[in-house]
Every structure is written in C-alpha cells, then in structure tokens.
Design a protein around this motif. Structure first.
Motif, PDB file in Angstrom:
ATOM      1  N   PRO A  31       0.908  -1.391  -0.480  1.00 47.04           N
ATOM      2  CA  PRO A  31      -0.357  -0.177  -0.321  1.00 47.04           C
ATOM      3  C   PRO A  31       1.004   1.201   0.105  1.00 47.04           C
ATOM      4  O   PRO A  31       0.680   2.130  -0.599  1.00 47.04           O
ATOM      5  N   ASP A  32       1.869   1.067   0.717  1.00 47.15           N
ATOM      6  CA  ASP A  32       2.990   2.080   0.413  1.00 47.15           C
ATOM      7  C   ASP A  32       3.512   2.933  -0.510  1.00 47.15           C
ATOM      8  O   ASP A  32       3.501   3.843  -0.978  1.00 47.15           O
ATOM      9  N   ALA A  33       3.405   1.721  -1.143  1.00 46.89           N
ATOM     10  CA  ALA A  33       4.739   1.907  -3.000  1.00 46.89           C
ATOM     11  C   ALA A  33       3.330   2.271  -3.434  1.00 46.89           C
ATOM     12  O   ALA A  33       3.494   3.368  -4.493  1.00 46.89           O
ATOM     13  N   ALA A  34       1.972   1.557  -3.478  1.00 45.45           N
ATOM     14  CA  ALA A  34       1.041   2.640  -4.279  1.00 45.45           C
ATOM     15  C   ALA A  34       0.561   3.637  -4.131  1.00 45.45           C
ATOM     16  O   ALA A  34       0.106   4.512  -4.963  1.00 45.45           O
ATOM     17  N   ASN A  35       0.968   3.953  -2.489  1.00 47.31           N
ATOM     18  CA  ASN A  35       0.351   5.557  -2.407  1.00 47.31           C
ATOM     19  C   ASN A  35       1.378   6.824  -3.395  1.00 47.31           C
ATOM     20  O   ASN A  35       1.648   7.761  -3.846  1.00 47.31           O
ATOM     21  N   ILE A  36       2.789   6.154  -3.199  1.00 43.48           N
ATOM     22  CA  ILE A  36       3.683   6.818  -4.120  1.00 43.48           C
ATOM     23  C   ILE A  36       3.417   6.672  -5.545  1.00 43.48           C
ATOM     24  O   ILE A  36       3.804   8.014  -6.535  1.00 43.48           O
ATOM     25  N   LEU A  37       3.340   5.370  -6.414  1.00 45.53           N
ATOM     26  CA  LEU A  37       2.696   5.526  -7.764  1.00 45.53           C
ATOM     27  C   LEU A  37       1.719   6.185  -8.038  1.00 45.53           C
ATOM     28  O   LEU A  37       1.272   6.966  -8.788  1.00 45.53           O
ATOM     29  N   GLY A  38       0.698   5.619  -7.101  1.00 47.12           N
ATOM     30  CA  GLY A  38      -0.426   6.718  -7.867  1.00 47.12           C
ATOM     31  C   GLY A  38      -1.562   5.936  -8.814  1.00 47.12           C
ATOM     32  O   GLY A  38      -1.050   4.783  -8.500  1.00 47.12           O
ATOM     33  N   VAL A  39      -1.917   6.580  -9.902  1.00 47.98           N
ATOM     34  CA  VAL A  39      -2.594   5.973 -10.656  1.00 47.98           C
ATOM     35  C   VAL A  39      -1.900   5.572 -12.413  1.00 47.98           C
ATOM     36  O   VAL A  39      -2.528   6.665 -13.372  1.00 47.98           O
ATOM     37  N   GLU A  40      -0.598   6.823 -12.128  1.00 45.33           N
ATOM     38  CA  GLU A  40       0.209   7.445 -13.252  1.00 45.33           C
ATOM     39  C   GLU A  40       0.879   6.067 -13.963  1.00 45.33           C
ATOM     40  O   GLU A  40       1.091   6.115 -14.873  1.00 45.33           O
ATOM     41  N   ARG A  41       0.781   5.139 -13.493  1.00 41.23           N
ATOM     42  CA  ARG A  41       0.932   3.523 -14.443  1.00 41.23           C
ATOM     43  C   ARG A  41      -0.476   3.332 -14.993  1.00 41.23           C
ATOM     44  O   ARG A  41      -0.176   2.564 -15.906  1.00 41.23           O
ATOM     45  N   GLY A  42      -1.511   4.067 -14.766  1.00 42.20           N
ATOM     46  CA  GLY A  42      -3.190   3.360 -15.101  1.00 42.20           C
ATOM     47  C   GLY A  42      -3.583   2.757 -13.767  1.00 42.20           C
ATOM     48  O   GLY A  42      -3.194   3.198 -12.670  1.00 42.20           O
ATOM     49  N   VAL A  43      -4.784   2.508 -13.581  1.00 41.28           N
ATOM     50  CA  VAL A  43      -5.634   1.770 -12.332  1.00 41.28           C
ATOM     51  C   VAL A  43      -5.677   0.518 -12.167  1.00 41.28           C
ATOM     52  O   VAL A  43      -4.829  -0.116 -12.667  1.00 41.28           O
TER      53      VAL A  43
END
Lengths: 312, 290, 405
Positions: C311-323
């Motif tokens: 989840p922490d990684a996901a928060n950094i990544l956001g949806v910049e690479r897609g959902v």
C-alpha cells in the motif's frame, strides 16, 4: 572499390623525393596509426559482422541463422517498400543537395565581402544548423507547415489562398523536408568560407595588376581554387542525403508517412531493424545502400580529375 | 574586420555605398528567416504547455521563468550536470578529432606510401554504412571492453580519427597548400613531422577551426550514441537531458524542454562565435605566399 | 545504509516514461531498499521512443536490465524470443497477485505462460473538450453514443463551433484500438488464437467506408490534417485544436489535459448500438517483466511484488501507470488522488462490467500491421483507394506480414 586518389595528380618530382626519404612508408604509417588502430580495432569488426548478419535472419534477440542470399533476393524482387524508399531518397538527393550547396555557396560569397557586421550574419545563418535534429525543430516545422501554420496564414492574408497541410500531404511533405535541409545550410557554408579564405591573396593581386576584371578573377581564380572544396561538399552532402534519417524520423510522422511519402531509405531500414525485429534484413538493406553510394562516389572521383583543381 | 575583402583588393576603391546596402538588405531578410526558430523557441519557453501547440504567436502572453526553474532543477539530476558532461565530451572530441584527423589527412595528402589508395577508399567507405546496422556489434564490443556507461565510447573513437568526414575535409584543404613549401623545408632537413607541425598546421588554421567548430557542435547535438551508451542520468549529456522532459505516452514538460533547449544553444553559439574569428582571420595572419 | 557492503544484491531496473514516473519509481525503489537491506536497485529511464532501441541493443548485447517495463504489444516479441523469464512458479508464492481483477493476470501471458506483472489497468476511450462543447451548446458524447450517431454529433460540433479547420471527432480510421473495438462489437477479433487475422474483408471495408463517408460529409478532418497526428499527445487533433474528440488510452487523459486549455472529459468508445457485443477490454497499461538472464530472480520478483501489492508503494505510484488491478490497492489510494486521476479511476470502475473478455494475444508483427492500418486509411483519405480496394489491400498486406514474421 577503385577510386581516384588524392595523390594521383601529384607531380612526379615531388613524389619521388618523398619516396626517396629513408623509411618514407614507415613514417606515413606512423601518421596514419591513430586512424588505422581505430579502423581495425573499432570499425572493421562491427562492419564485417553487419555484412555477415545481412545473410542471416537475425531478430535482435535470438542467435542469427544463416539464410544465404534470401534477404537480398527479397529486397530486389519482392519488396515494394524498398522501391518506394529508394524513390523518396533519390528525390531527396537530387533536389536537396544542389539547392543546399548553391545556397551555401551564394551566402558564403556574399559573407566573404568586406561588409560590416559579418560575424553577426554568420552566426545568424548558422543558427538553424546549431539546432541539429532537436525535438524543437519537429514542433517548429509543424507550426510552419501545418494546415493552420504560419505559411498558410501568410498565403491567406497575402493572396487569399487556402493552402493544404504541407507537412502532412503526400504531394508536399517531402518538399518540406527539402526546405529543411536547405534551411540548415550552415555547415557547407562554413566550409565554403574556409575555402575562400584559403585562396592566396597574391593571386588576386597579380591578376589585378594584369588588369583582369572582377568577373574574370572570379572565374579564373576563385572558382578553380575552390573546386576541391566544392568537390568535398558535393560528395559529403550527397552521402549524407542518401543516408538521411533524422528529418523524416523527427519531423514527419516517424513512420514515413503520409502514405510513405517520406519513407527515407534509412528510415525504412531503421523500422525493419528496431520496430519489426529484422536486423538481418536491415543489414542487407544497408549493404545495398553502401554499394549505391560507393558507385556514386567512385564515379565522382573519376570525373573529378577533369574539373577539380589541386595545387599539387 | 578590415582584412575582410581579400577577393578583390583592386576593386575596393570602386566599392560604392549602394552595393553594401543592397547586401545588407538581402542578408537582413535571410536573417529574419533564420532567426525565427530561435525567437519561437524563446517564446515557447515562456508559454504554458497548453498554449505551445495551438497558438503560433511569437509573443508570449505572459513572462514566467517557471519553465527555466523546472527545467534546471526538475530532473533527478540538475541540468548543470548535463552541461558539464557535454562540455567534457565535446571538448575532448574537438581535441581528438583535430589531432588524429589532421595526422591521417597529412599522410593521405602529402606522403607517398604503398597501400594509400586502398586505405583512402576504405576510409571513405566508412562514411557510407548507416550506423544503425553496426550499432549492435559495436555495442557488444564496447560492452566487452567494459566501456558501457562511461564516456569512453563517445570519446575514444574521436582520438582514433573515426570520423572520416574530418579526414576527407582536411585532405582537401591540405592539398591546396603549395608543395613548394614542404619541398623547401625538406631541403632544409625537416622531417615529415616537422613539416606537418610547422608548415601544414599553421597554414590550415581555417580548416582546423572549421573541424573544431563542427566537432564541438555535432558532439553537443548528438543523442544517439549517448542514448545507447549512457545509462545513469548522472552521466547524461544535454541532448539526453532534453529528451527526458518529453514522453509520448505521458505528461511531458514542454515548457522545460524549450527553456533548456534555449540554454543548450548558448554554449555552442559561444563556441561558434569564438572560433569563427580563427576561421575567418586565420589566413590573413599567416600571410600565405606562393 | 552502511555495514552491508558485502553480499549485496544489485538489480537494474529500466522503464520508459516521464519525469513524474521516474520520481515515483525511484521513490518506491528507495522504500524497498530501506526495508530490505542487502538489495540495491539502480534505475534507468528513457522516453517511449528512445526506450525500445536501447532495450533491443541491450538485449542483443546480453546486457538487459533485471527488471524491465513491458508493453502489451512488445511482450510477444520479447517473451516469444526467450528474453524474458516465466513467472508462473512464483505465482501465489512470492508473487502475491492472485487476487488481481479477472483477466489482469491472463493479459500478461504469452503462449500460456506469465511473462509480466500488470502495473495498471487501462482501456481505450474517447477524450473530448468538455468546456468547449458546453460553450458551443453541443451535448457531450457519452456511453450511449454509437457509431451511427457519432457522425451527426460531429457535424453538429462543426456547425456550432463554426471555425474553419475544426471538426467534431478525429478521423479514427487509422486508430487500431478503435478498429479493434469495432470488430469486437461485431463478434470477431483482430487476431485469432492461432495468430491469424480474425476479422473479415467486410469488417475492414465497412470500417474504411464509414470514415470515408464522414470525411466526405465534412464531419472529420481532411486527410492532410489528420496526417499531422503521429500518435503522441502533442500532435493529436485535440492538442493541435483541429477536433473536439479523439480516441486514446485511458491513462493518457492527464497527458492530453496538460496540453489543453479546455477542460477535458472522457467516455467510452462509441458502441455498436442495439445487439452489439462489448468492444472494449481491459489491458495492462504496462507491466514489469524480468529478464531471462537475471542473476537474482527471487529478489527481482520480490521487488515487482512490492510495486503492485504494497500500500505504501501504491500511494507513491498513484495511478500514474494506470489503475491498479488490485481492489484493496485501489481503495487505499483513492482518497489521495486529484481530480484528473480520480476521473481515470472512476472510468475504469465504470466500464468494468461493460467490457468484453480479453482478446487472444496479438501475434508478433502486430505493430507492423498497426502502422499498415494508418497508411491504408490515409490512402483512402487521399483518394488513392476506394474503401473496398483498401479492404482487400489491407487484408492481403497484413496476411503477408503475418506469414513473414
């Protein structure tokens, strides 16, 4: 490849004297050493490998398999893109090289006159060439030659003409790249200028003492003395035009469009190699291009003895 | 620049004021066409991204230095680092090209030796092969030498006269230097190297300056070799840095691209202005006589 | 992080994208290294266009990075030639992605084996200039828009905006994803399971004829204007201000918005109308693949797993690479997204039950056929071919390309 050589016209006397120097050949090879080391160490290997790959089905990832003449046979008998890209490239060579050289020479002659502020002009004229093949050029060219571009705005306000989208129309797209090539005339211009500067002043002094007119001086001194440089520019510009890649890659849609109107030979080659994973086929394409350029260059060197004037 | 008019000294007196005026008008007109891209780039560097592509006016509606700041500091590595890298590579390329190519050109233009025709033809031949097909074998070669991700693949070839363009260029100019000069020097007991160093090079300042200018600018503008050989952003050259702002699959920073494009023009323009004096005035000071 | 100079695992990671993506990716890598001492990850990044020549060169030189970003189109080329490592053995073990949305794993398979880990869900979409259309008083395109109504709508835009060189919708005849939707709505596929052409001559002829008709009516840009589009946001009809709507990938909304003064909106690609099958499908916007020759496959897999599940990684990544295809990750990041990003997330949510099943993996050389579609549609546009000639030629040429690959 048999080309006429720079020393061919050498006066025998001078040549013999050089040759009589002890260890003349060894001396010469010493001068040539850096180039020879680079040539043998860095160039020969990759070149021969690309020749080898042209006889294989190398796909960039798996090991190449020998396929004999298959690539060459397909190129020469069954490849409509080969024909199309050859046509585009020849068109580009025939129109861009003479126009660019003529423009470069004309500007160099004007800049060689005793005018104030020449260094400013030289820099300004060189500016487009400084930009090279940057992304900025691509965007700029579209701003100029697109449907709503500057050229059409001018055409409309001056003549009420609604121009097409020049850069993306099959009839005109290649011309916009010819214009780009002429616009970046800075390098041959500089070489012409350097050539004009190399002409010994005393030739003109002697000629004007003899009462030769300026026009006569131009044709009897400037032009003959400049022929080695003209020859050089013609050769390298033609080779460059045959290999032209970046204009089409950067400015047209990068795939040679519209409708293959800007499918330059090396662009097709690049697509085959890196987009379609056919490096073997691309290598064969490359070697066919080498043969064509080499034939052209050899021919130029053969005719050069009749019009290129060397001081030696 | 008083020594500019060397092609027609006798006519200098006849040079009325009308002709230069005409030339100036002509040159100014051409200059505007040449200058337009720079003005446009400059304008774009001040525009917001949503106006760059659909507004062709050359006058930005507002002046903001934001793009310059974003461009300079927005990447993982400060843009100044790319300037420094490019500067190193370009400077060494100039030195390498001028030295090694002039040596080879001297051999090809002034010395007689067996195999000359053969080597000269091969040298020209290296200009003809599109680099895309030698790229991979060359990459493997440099990889085996452990040179990938260093500047060596960009610099070492320059010291080994890999650019046949410059050899050929210098050959053409060296051949224009009167043979009597070397012959006289040889009579005085000069070695070929002394002739090269003391006669040919000083008399060739314009062409050497030309080679220097082109080496610098072309190295500065090159992106394909750096693209293949430099992996870490810390070792990027300016052209790679510029390309980092734009990606066709995502949200690019066009303003930063144009801002940094303007800045990257400055060093090469300065280099050109610096060297064009040598290019133009070199010969006047050597006072070459036949 | 001192005191572990030895026994350190070095990994190289290589991806394409913007600086924004680089910043986020380095952020995740730093986080991973912080939590896993003994691993160091170096990142290399280039733009899309520069990425592929370098990746090909590095692959040919056996110097490929351990973790590489892959594209749906290219994965066949690389996996099919043995450059990538199959990940099936890790599935459910150190690769905790079994609760991905349906299809999100299978879309990364080639010949039945898993070669990529989905970094984000993505689909085709229509993007339009919402504020311009509202100003002009034209209804916004929506879910109910069909191919049949699209033309009239486009002419309405032409009239309402009343600017020369401005059209309602781009000429989509050369847009392969849009054609893909069209074909699937008719119950067929671009490619069959065995890699042969899956549509009929009638499909492709109708497609060319559809756009030729709109072109004739003045509903879509002239051929020479449409040819300015080089499949990048900055040359799209939208950014160049020649059209009010284009077809693109849903994760590119942000890129298009950045180049547009008008507020943009997004919706599905026109539907086939009554009785048509769903045309769109979810595909990975990009994936992580692991090089076949990596020295540390286990660590590489755990890095990839960290990217898509933490989840922490996901928060950094956001949806910049897609959902993210992982529901719990989507929920975790949703509150932290800005308006545009949320629109993307909502779009994927909205279409989830409206998309069709995953099509068969496109064969090698699908990219070449993609470019062929652009050219043949241009030939129709410039009057060199009639739609029926174009249909025949496209089939003949694409079959030839497939046979050769």
């Amino acid at each position: 490849m048999s080309v006429a050589l720079p020393s061919e016209a050498t006066s025998r006397d001078a040549a013999d004297r050089t040759a009589r120097l002890p260890s003349g050949a060894a001396q010469a090879y010493l001068f040539l050493a850096p180039w020879l080391i680079g040539f043998i160490g860095l160039t020969v290997g990759p070149t021969l490998i690309s020749l080898y790959l042209s006889f294989t089905n190398f796909d960039l990832i798996q090991s190449p398999e020998w396929t004999g003449w298959a690539n060459y046979v397909r190129i020469l008998t069954n490849d409509s893109k080969f024909v199309a890209s050859m046509q585009v490239t020849f068109f580009f060579v025939v129109f861009s090289v003479p126009l660019k050289l003529a423009f470069a020479l004309a500007v160099a002659l004007i800049l060689n006159k005793g005018l104030r502020g020449l260094s400013i002009y030289r820099a300004l004229f060189y500016l487009p060439s400084l930009l090279g093949a940057s992304v900025a050029i691509a965007v700029l060219w579209r701003q100029l030659f697109a449907a709503d571009g500057l050229v059409n705005q001018l055409l409309f306000s001056l003549f009420r003409i609604q121009g097409p989208s020049w850069i993306s129309s099959p009839d005109y797209a290649l011309w916009t790249l010819v214009v780009l090539s002429i616009w970046q005339f800075g390098s041959p211009m500089i070489i012409f200028l350097a050539g004009l500067r190399q002409i010994p002043q005393d030739l003109y002094e002697a000629a004007s003492i003899d009462g030769a007119s300026r026009r006569r001086q131009f044709w009897r001194i400037t032009v003959p003395m400049l022929t080695p440089v003209i020859f050089f520019n013609a050769i390298v510009q033609t080779i460059d035009a045959f290999k032209a890649f970046t204009p089409a890659f950067i400015i047209s849609d990068g795939i040679g469009g519209p409708v293959d109107a800007t499918l330059f030979y090396t662009l097709y080659l690049y697509q085959e190699a890196f987009a379609n994973f056919r490096m073997g086929y691309a290598s064969a394409l490359a070697w066919i291009l080498v043969l064509i350029i080499a034939a052209f260059t050899a021919f130029s060197f053969l005719t050069a003895r009749y019009w290129v004037h060397y001081d030696d | 620049m008083t020594t500019d008019s060397i092609d027609r000294p006798a006519a200098a007196g006849r040079l009325a004021t009308a002709r230069p005026l005409l030339y100036h008008v002509l040159l100014c007109a051409v200059s505007i066409v040449m200058l337009y891209p720079l003005l446009w780039m400059l304008a774009s560097s001040f525009k917001p991204d949503d106006q760059i592509f659909n507004d062709s006016s050359i006058w930005p509606s507002s002046f903001s230095l934001g793009a310059y700041i974003r461009g300079w500091t927005g990447l993982q590595v400060q843009f100044g680092q790319f300037f420094w890298n490019s500067f190193i590579v370009a400077t060494l390329s100039v030195i390498g090209n001028v030295l090694s190519c002039s040596l080879a050109a001297y051999a090809f233009s002034r010395l007689r030796f067996p195999g000359k025709n053969f080597w000269f033809a091969l040298m020209l031949g290296t200009m003809m092969l599109p680099y895309h097909v030698t790229l991979i074998p060359q990459y493997v070669l440099f990889l085996n030498l452990d040179w990938v991700n260093t500047f060596l693949p960009l610099i070492v070839p320059k010291f080994l006269a890999a650019d046949a363009f410059f050899i050929f260029l210098m050959v053409q100019f060296f051949r224009g230097i009167p043979r009597e000069l070397d012959e006289a020097a040889m009579m005085d007991g000069c070695t070929p190297f002394q002739i090269y160093w003391k006669i040919i090079l000083p008399l060739s300042v314009p062409v050497l300056a030309t080679a220097a200018v082109f080496s610098f600018i072309w190295t500065w503008d090159d992106f394909f070799a750096p693209l293949i050989y430099l992996n870490d952003m810390g070792s990027y050259t300016v052209q790679l840095g510029l390309r980092s702002f734009v990606d066709s699959t995502g949200k690019s920073d066009w303003g930063a691209l144009f801002a940094m494009s303007v800045l990257t023009l400055v060093p090469i323009l300065l280099f050109f202005l610096l060297f064009q004096r040598l290019l133009i005035e070199g010969i006047a000071t050597t006072g070459m006589k036949r | 992080m001192p005191s572990r100079a030895q026994a350190e695992t070095q990994l190289r990671m290589f991806w394409w994208g913007t600086q924004e993506r680089a910043r986020r990716t380095f952020g995740v890598n730093d986080l991973f290294m912080e939590r896993n001492s003994g691993v160091s990850i170096t990142g290399e990044t280039l733009s899309w266009g520069d990425y592929w020549p370098r990746l090909a060169t590095q692959t040919a030189g056996r110097n490929i990075a351990d973790i590489v970003q892959m594209d749906y189109r290219y994965i066949v080329e690389y996996a099919g030639r043995g450059a990538l490592m199959p990940l099936d053995d890790y599935l459910g073990e150190s690769l905790q992605i079994t609760d991905f949305d349906a299809g999100a794993i299978d879309s990364c398979r080639v010949d039945g084996k898993l070669y990529g880990v989905n970094l984000g869900q993505n689909s085709t979409c229509s993007v339009f200039t919402r504020s311009l259309l509202e100003q002009a008083g034209v209804s916004l395109p929506g879910h109910e828009t069909t191919w049949d109504t699209l033309g009239e709508w486009s002419l309405e835009v032409v009239d309402a905006v009343g600017r020369p060189n401005f059209w309602g919708v781009q000429d989509g005849g050369g847009v392969e994803p849009a054609f893909n939707v069209w074909v699937r709505q008719r119950g067929r596929e671009l490619y069959n399971q065995d890699g042969t052409i899956g549509f009929t001559e009638e499909d492709i002829t109708d497609w060319f004829a559809y756009w030729a008709d709109l072109r004739e009516k003045g509903a879509v840009p002239r051929a020479d204007v449409q040819a300015l589009d080089r499949d990048a946001p900055e040359s799209s009809m939208l950014a160049l201000n020649y059209a009010a709507m284009i077809f693109t990938n849903s994760n590119q909304l942000v890129a298009h918005q950045a180049l547009n003064r008008n507020k943009l909106g997004m919706t599905m690609v026109p539907s086939g109308g009554e009785g048509a099958k769903p045309g769109q499908y979810m595909k990975p916007s990009q994936m992580w693949s692991i090089a076949a020759g990596t020295q540390a496959p286990d660590v590489a897999v755990s890095v990839v797993n960290f990217f898509v599940t933490d989840p922490d990684a996901a928060n950094i990544l956001g949806v910049e690479r897609g959902v993210s295809p992982l529901p719990r990750v989507r929920e975790a990041i949703a509150p932290n997204l800005d308006e545009l990003d949320r629109a993307m997330l909502e779009y994927i949510d909205f279409i989830k039950d409206k998309v069709g099943p995953l099509p068969p993996v496109p064969p090698r050389a699908a990219g070449e056929i993609d470019r062929l579609l652009i050219r043949v549609n241009q030939q129709v546009g410039f009057g060199q071919l009639s739609p029926s000639e174009a249909g025949k030629q496209f089939l003949a040429e694409s079959t030839g390309i497939l046979e050769r690959s």
